[in-house]
Design an enzyme around this catalytic site. Structure first.
Site, PDB file in Angstrom:
ATOM      1  CE1 TYR A  82      -3.636   2.456   0.617  1.00  0.00           C
ATOM      2  CE2 TYR A  82      -2.863   2.722   2.874  1.00  0.00           C
ATOM      3  CZ  TYR A  82      -3.706   3.088   1.850  1.00  0.00           C
ATOM      4  OH  TYR A  82      -4.618   4.095   2.054  1.00  0.00           O
ATOM      5  CE1 TYR A 138      -5.592  -3.783   8.155  1.00  0.00           C
ATOM      6  CE2 TYR A 138      -6.345  -1.504   8.109  1.00  0.00           C
ATOM      7  CZ  TYR A 138      -5.372  -2.441   8.400  1.00  0.00           C
ATOM      8  OH  TYR A 138      -4.182  -2.043   8.964  1.00  0.00           O
ATOM      9  CG  HIS A 139     -10.186   0.835   7.843  1.00  0.00           C
ATOM     10  ND1 HIS A 139     -10.287   0.504   6.513  1.00  0.00           N
ATOM     11  CD2 HIS A 139      -9.015   1.499   7.982  1.00  0.00           C
ATOM     12  CE1 HIS A 139      -9.240   0.975   5.867  1.00  0.00           C
ATOM     13  NE2 HIS A 139      -8.451   1.571   6.729  1.00  0.00           N
ATOM     14  CE  LYS A 160      -9.076  12.426  14.882  1.00  0.00           C
ATOM     15  NZ  LYS A 160      -7.799  11.688  14.759  1.00  0.00           N
ATOM     16  CG  ASP A 181      -6.318  11.506  11.765  1.00  0.00           C
ATOM     17  OD1 ASP A 181      -6.510  10.428  11.164  1.00  0.00           O
ATOM     18  OD2 ASP A 181      -6.030  11.570  12.969  1.00  0.00           O
ATOM     19  CG  HIS A 228      -7.160   6.581  11.127  1.00  0.00           C
ATOM     20  ND1 HIS A 228      -6.848   7.247   9.969  1.00  0.00           N
ATOM     21  CD2 HIS A 228      -7.231   5.262  10.797  1.00  0.00           C
ATOM     22  CE1 HIS A 228      -6.731   6.368   8.973  1.00  0.00           C
ATOM     23  NE2 HIS A 228      -6.964   5.167   9.450  1.00  0.00           N
TER      24      HIS A 228
END
Length: 664
Positions: A23, A177-178, A539, A543, A545
C-alpha cells in the site's frame, strides 16, 4: 510425460499464487510513480494506491482544510494531469490496480478511465478495485463526505456502470479491515461486513439498472478487504466462516445458483492495530504470523495480500521497509511448499467447532442489524458497539488479560539497531514538494478551458439531482479538467454533508482499584473547583482515525470528567471557538496523519490571540521524537504516541496538569 491436472494447478499457483502489493503513495504523483515503478521492478505484481486525506475527502490541495495534510498519508490527485503522472510509464491495461478511495471513489475511477481513454485503451480491459465502501467510513475511518443514502447511491452507480462497461473491475471492496482496527471482535467483523454487503446489493437491485438475469454477475464482482489479527486459529476460522456465510447468503437471499459467483473473493492487509512502537522489531513476527492465517487454509485463502511495514507505529515507512514486507510474501509463495497441498485443515474437529461458533454468533448479529432496518439504519448501533469492544480490549491490555510482548510483559530489551536513529527509520514529506503541488494546481486551473469545465459541472449537477448514473458525467468532468474539489463541491450542493455518530456515550462495565483511586482524585479537584473538570477532545484537520480520541473521551467520562467531543474534521478556528464558549480546563488534540507540524502551531497562535494561551494543551498521535520535542518547546504540556498505551496513566497526567494550572 504429461502432467496431471493437480500438477498443472500447482504449477499455475506457484507461478502466480496471489497478487502481491504494498500500500503506497506519498508527497506527489511524480514521487509516487517513481516508487510504484521501483516496487514493480522488485517483483510486486499489482498496485495499491494510497491517496492523501484531501483527495479522500474531496478537497483540492490548496483548500484551507488541506493545510498540513497534502501528501502526508498518500498521493494528492487534484485533476487528470495528476492521474496521468501517477501512472506514467505503467501499462494500466495490463495492471491490476487497487485504489483505496471511498467518498470520492466515483471521481477517482472516472479519472482512471479518462487517462485510459486518452491512451486509446479499450476501457473494458481494465482490471482492478475501488474500495468504495462508504458504510465503514461512518463506523471507523472517517473519510466520508455525504450522508449515507446519497453515498450509497454513488456506490450503486459505480457498480452498475462497471458491470456493464468494465466487467473485470471490482467496483466495491467491502472492507472489514478498519472495523478490526476500531476494535471489532471477529463476530462483529463478520456480521457488520456482511450486513454492509447486503445493504449494497439490495440498493443495486432496487435501483433497477441491472436485470435479474445479470444480477449474479454483479454478486460475483463484490470483493472484500479483511484484517488478520494475531490470534492465528481464530483469525483463520474467521475467514472460513466468512467464506461459508457468503456462500449461504448469496444462494438463499439472491438466488445465485452458480457457485463460482458465490465465491468469497477477498484481499487482506494484516493488522496494524497490534503493531507496537515498543520493541518494533517484534512486529516482523506479528506480520508473518498474521499473513499465515489468511494463506494456510486453501479453501479460504486470500487472493491478494498487502503487509504493513515493521515501523508503521513510528511513522511513514521508507521504500526499504515496504520492500521487506513484500519479501515476506515472496518467501512464503516461492520458497515454501504452502501451495502444493489441499486444505490442510479440512477434517479438523477443532477448526470445524470454532467455525460453527463464529457463524452462529455472526448470523445472530446480522439478524439484529436487519431488525433495526439494515446497515444504513444501524450505523449508530454498530458505531457504539465498536467503541465498546475497543474499550474492552484496552481494559484487558491494561489488566494483563491480553498479553502484548514489550507492552505489558517482557518489557526489558536490548537497544535495537533498527531504531538507533528513529528519525532515520521513517519517511517525511518535503514541504517544498507540497508547495510545488499547489503551484502546479494553480497552473492547471489557469490553462484549462473554463467553459468546458462549467458545462461539465452543470451536467454533473443535473445527474445528481435527477438520479441518473453519476459515472458518465463524472468522466466528462475528468476530461474537461474539473478538479477533485470542484467535483465534490458540486455534489455537496445537492447531497449536503454529514457528521457520523461518535459512539462515545457508552458506560464502561469494568472497575478496578486503580480506576477507583483516579475517580477519587477527580472528585477532590471537582470539590475544590466547585464544578466538574471539563476537557475538550479535538480532531483538527482531515484525519478520520478517531479510535484513540474516542477511547480517551470514554475513559475521561468514566472517571468523572465532563468531556466535549464533537468527532472528526475540525479546523483550528472551530476548536478555538468551542474553547471560547466553554470553561475548558484542558485541550486534548489527536492527529495521526502527520499534520501536527502545521496545525498545532496554528492552533496555539489562535489561542494566544484570543487570550486563552494559559489553557493547557496536550497532543496525541503518530509523532516522531524530534517533532515531539519541538511541540513541547512550543508550549504543549504532554505528547502521547503509540508507546503510551495506558489510559490510566494518561488520566493521571490530565489530573496533574489541571491541578497545577487551576489550583496552584
Amino acid at each position: 510425460m504429461s502432467s496431471t491436472p493437480e500438477e498443472k494447478l500447482r504449477k499455475i499457483e506457484k507461478e502466480r499464487p496471489w497478487i502481491m502489493r504494498t500500500y503506497a503513495g506519498h508527497t506527489t504523483a511524480k514521487a509516487s510513480n517513481e516508487l510504484y515503478r521501483r516496487n514493480l521492478g522488485k517483483g510486486q505484481t499489482g498496485l495499491s494506491v494510497a491517496f492523501d486525506l484531501p483527495t479522500q475527502t474531496g478537497y483540492d490541495s490548496d483548500h484551507a482544510l488541506s493545510e498540513g495534510e497534502v501528501g502526508k498519508v498518500g498521493v494528492p490527485i487534484c485533476h487528470i494531469e495528476d492521474m496521468e503522472t501517477l501512472f506514467d510509464q505503467i501499462t494500466i491495461e495490463k495492471m491490476n490496480t487497487s485504489m483505496t478511495i471511498n467518498a470520492t471513489a466515483a471521481w477517482l475511477l472516472s479519472l482512471y478511465i479518462a487517462i485510459a481513454e486518452r491512451r486509446g485503451i479499450n476501457t473494458s480491459e481494465l482490471q482492478g478495485t475501488t474500495q468504495n465502501d462508504i458504510l465503514k467510513e461512518y463506523l471507523s475511518r472517517g473519510t466520508y463526505v455525504f450522508p449515507p443514502k446519497p453515498s450509497m447511491r454513488l456506490t450503486s452507480d459505480m457498480i452498475s456502470y462497471t458491470s456493464e462497461r468494465i466487467p473485470s473491475w471490482n467496483p466495491i471492496n467491502i472492507c472489514s479491515y478498519h472495523l478490526q482496527e476500531a476494535g471489532a471482535t471477529p463476530v462483529q467483523e463478520i456480521a457488520f461486513t456482511i450486513a454492509n454487503a447486503v445493504a449494497v446489493l439490495d440498493t443495486v437491485r432496487k435501483n433497477g439498472e441491472i436485470s435479474e438475469d445479470r444480477f449474479p454477475q454483479v454478486v460475483e464482482r463484490i470483493s472484500f478487504f479483511v484484517n488478520a489479527g494475531i490470534r492465528f486459529v481464530e483469525e483463520m476460522c474467521k475467514m472460513r466462516a466468512f467464506t461459508e456465510i457468503w456462500d449461504e447468503l448469496t444462494h438463499e437471499r439472491y438466488d445465485v445458483k452458480d457457485e463460482r459467483y458465490r465465491r468469497f473473493r477477498y484481499g487482506v492487509q494484516v493488522n496494524s492495530l497490534g503493531l507496537t512502537a515498543h520493541q518494533p522489531e517484534n512486529n516482523v513476527a506479528r506480520i508473518i504470523l498474521e499473513m499465515l492465517a489468511v494463506t494456510l487454509s486453501k479453501n479460504s485463502r486470500a487472493r491478494a495480500i498487502q503487509l504493513p511495514a515493521w515501523n508503521e507505529a513510528l511513522g511513514l515507512p521508507r521504500p526499504w521497509d515496504q520492500q521487506w514486507s513484500l519479501r515476506f510474501q515472496q518467501i512464503l509463495a516461492y520458497e515454501t511448499d504452502l501451495l502444493e497441498y489441499k486444505d490442510i485443515f479440512d477434517g479438523s474437529s477443532v477448526i470445524e467447532d470454532k467455525v460453527r461458533i463464529l457463524k452462529e454468533a455472526a448470523w445472530k448479529e446480522i439478524k439484529k442489524i436487519q431488525a433495526i432496518g439494515g446497515a444504513l439504519e444501524a450505523i449508530e448501533y454498530m458505531k457504539t458497539a465498536l467503541v465498546a469492544s475497543h474499550a474492552e480490549r484496552v481494559r484487558a491490555i491494561e489488566s494483563g488479560e491480553i498479553k502484548i510482548i514489550g507492552i505489558n510483559c517482557f518489557t526489558e530489551t536490548e537497544a535495537s539497531p533498527l531504531t538507533e536513529s528513529v528519525e532515520d527509520a521513517i519517511q517525511k514529506v518535503d514541504i517544498a514538494a507540497v508547495k510545488d503541488q499547489i503551484e502546479r494546481l494553480g497552473s492547471f486551473k489557469s490553462k484549462r478551458n473554463k467553459n468546458n469545465v462549467e458545462r461539465a459541472l452543470i451536467k454533473l449537477m443535473e445527474a445528481a439531482k435527477s438520479g441518473s448514473n453519476i459515472m458518465p458525467s463524472s468522466i466528462e468532468c475528468a476530461h474537461a479538467g474539473v478538479t477533485t474539489g470542484e467535483w465534490t463541491d458540486t455534489l455537496r450542493s445537492v447531497f449536503g454533508e454529514y457528521r457520523a455518530p461518535t459512539g462515545t456515550s457508552i458506560r464502561l462495565q469494568g472497575d478496578t482499584e486503580d480506576i477507583r483511586k483516579i475517580r477519587d482524585e477527580v472528585r477532590e479537584i471537582t470539590d475544590r473547583l466547585g464544578r466538574p473538570i471539563k476537557i475538550l477532545i479535538g480532531k483538527p484537520g482531515l484525519d478520520g482515525h478517531s479510535n484513540g480520541a474516542e477511547q480517551i473521551a470514554v475513559r475521561a467520562r468514566d472517571i468523572g470528567m465532563e468531556v466535549l467531543y464533537e468527532g472528526i474534521r475540525l479546523t483550528p478556528d472551530q476548536i478555538v471557538s468551542i474553547v471560547e464558549q466553554e470553561n475548558v480546563d484542558l485541550i486534548g488534540l489527536s492527529i495521526l496523519s502527520g499534520s501536527h507540524d502545521r496545525l498545532i502551531p496554528k492552533l496555539l497562535n489562535l489561542l494566544k490571540q484570543k487570550k486563552l494561551g494559559d489553557i493547557p494543551v496536550i497532543v496525541g498521535g503518530i509523532i516522531p521524537e524530534d517533532d515531539a520535542k519541538t511541540l513541547l518547546e512550543s508550549g504543549i504540556k504532554k505528547v502521547y504516541t503509540p508507546k503510551d498505551h495506558s489510559l490510566n496513566s494518561i488520566m493521571r497526567d490530565f489530573i496533574s496538569i489541571i491541578r497545577k494550572t487551576k489550583l496552584n
